[in-house]
Design an enzyme around this catalytic site. Structure first.
Site, PDB file in Angstrom:
ATOM      1  N   ASN A  47       8.488  12.519  92.457  1.00  0.00           N
ATOM      2  CA  ASN A  47       9.791  13.158  92.609  1.00  0.00           C
ATOM      3  C   ASN A  47      10.694  12.689  91.475  1.00  0.00           C
ATOM      4  OD1 ASN A  47      12.384  13.922  93.313  1.00  0.00           O
ATOM      5  ND2 ASN A  47      12.203  13.343  95.460  1.00  0.00           N
ATOM      6  N   CYS A  84      18.922  15.713  93.983  1.00  0.00           N
ATOM      7  CA  CYS A  84      17.780  16.628  93.951  1.00  0.00           C
ATOM      8  C   CYS A  84      18.186  18.080  93.723  1.00  0.00           C
ATOM      9  CB  CYS A  84      16.977  16.513  95.248  1.00  0.00           C
ATOM     10  SG  CYS A  84      16.338  14.854  95.553  1.00  0.00           S
ATOM     11  N   HIS A 135      11.972  22.184  94.476  1.00  0.00           N
ATOM     12  CA  HIS A 135      12.152  20.794  94.077  1.00  0.00           C
ATOM     13  C   HIS A 135      10.958  19.985  94.551  1.00  0.00           C
ATOM     14  CE1 HIS A 135      13.493  16.735  93.807  1.00  0.00           C
ATOM     15  NE2 HIS A 135      13.641  16.607  95.114  1.00  0.00           N
TER      16      HIS A 135
END
Length: 335
Positions: free
Chosen positions: A292, A115, A262
């Site tokens: 995501n 991430c 993020h």
């Protein structure tokens, strides 16, 4: 010493839209349950009949970024590719992009920081440009999650979250010290690595053992996430690393024109927004549309925010991420 600026941005997502309602076919869940906990309404999953892969999606995003920068592929001096889902176990997709773009034999580096991968990659590129080693560095974040998710009730805690896509930027040399990347900040805490991880295959249990055992109950090949534990650490580290970037450059939260976090969970972004005292116009979220997308989430969001005119020349832009590793990072940019 030069400064480095983002001269071009681009993104690409698969055409195949998978809604929360669609997931009800695979597992015991509901649109309301998913949206309440994550903010996600839909995501893009690669259609296996297409040529979409991390390398090809990254290449499509890269072509847009290069064109947006007013450059050609031959102007690119180096490639940094961030992903947790490469086309092959090895080699990494950076070299595939070099070949797909038809660029001369330039260097290609792969980043495995999940991430936080895009910001880590941006930081690496920033150093290359600032020292004068390279003039234009292509930084890509691209992920193909859907092929490795357990699409069942057992795997729903992770599967409902993730989507596929790619984003890219061209980082270019500049002599204007008032604009560009002001600083990047990178951290890790490996003692929590197993709280968000995909364990198998691993070197102590390699292909021969996997094939011999052929255990259908072996879940080590699916992502594992200790959701509550990750959430608690994320909201802390996000705040810390954003404040670190601001303090390093003599700013405060109210100076941020656009925060692009993020896209892990909309609830995390909302928590950070409230804690930093930022308005809705100062934070960009698109997790509701894409889920995501790990290393691709920040460049996709950055590309969309720029296309929508929400980032203007002179704006102070902050990028921040937290994820598996645990790793977390931030970048502060004067646009």
């Amino acid at each position: 010493m030069y400064t480095s600026k983002i001269s071009g941005i681009g993104h690409y997502v698969p055409d195949n839209v998978v809604t929360n309602k669609d997931l009800e076919q695979y597992m015991e869940t509901s649109d309301e349950w998913i949206e309440e906990r994550t903010g996600i309404k839909e995501r893009r999953w690669i259609d296996p009949t297409t040529d979409d892969m991390p390398s090809t999606m990254g290449t499509k995003a890269a072509k847009i970024a290069i064109e947006n920068a007013g450059l050609t592929p031959d102007d690119i001096d180096f490639i940094v590719f961030a992903t947790l889902s490469p086309d092959y176990y090895f080699p990494g997709p950076g070299v595939q992009v070099q070949e797909l773009l038809g660029i001369r034999e330039i260097g290609a580096l792969d980043v495995r920081n999940q991430c936080s991968g895009f910001i880590y990659g941006l930081s690496v590129a920033d150093q290359f440009v600032k020292t004068g080693m390279y003039k234009n560095v292509l930084v890509i974040g691209s992920e193909y999650h859907s092929g490795g998710l357990e699409k069942s009730t057992r795997g729903r805690g992770v599967t409902v979250i993730f989507g596929d896509g790619a984003g890219a930027v061209v980082l270019s040399r500049s002599e204007d010290t008032t604009k560009g990347i002001l600083s990047t900040h990178l951290h890790s805490e490996g003692k929590h690595a197993k709280e968000l991880a995909l364990i198998g295959p691993a070197t102590n249990r390699w292909v021969d053992k996997i094939m011999t055992e052929n255990d259908p109950e072996d879940t080590s090949y699916y992502p594992y996430m200790n959701g509550n534990f990750v959430f608690k650490h994320a909201v802390t580290r996000f705040s810390e690393v954003i404040q670190e970037a601001l303090m390093t450059n003599g700013f405060q939260a109210s100076d941020i024109d656009m925060l692009i976090p993020h896209q892990a969970n909309l609830r995390i972004s909302q928590f950070i927004q409230k804690k930093m005292g930022l308005g809705d116009d100062n934070v960009y979220n698109n997790i509701m549309r894409y889920g995501n997308t790990t290393a691709a989430s920040i460049p996709i969001a950055l590309s969309e925010a720029h296309l929508e005119g929400k980032i203007k020349p002179g704006d102070l832009v902050c990028l921040a991420a937290f994820g598996s590793g645990f790793t977390w990072a931030s970048a502060l940019i004067r646009w």
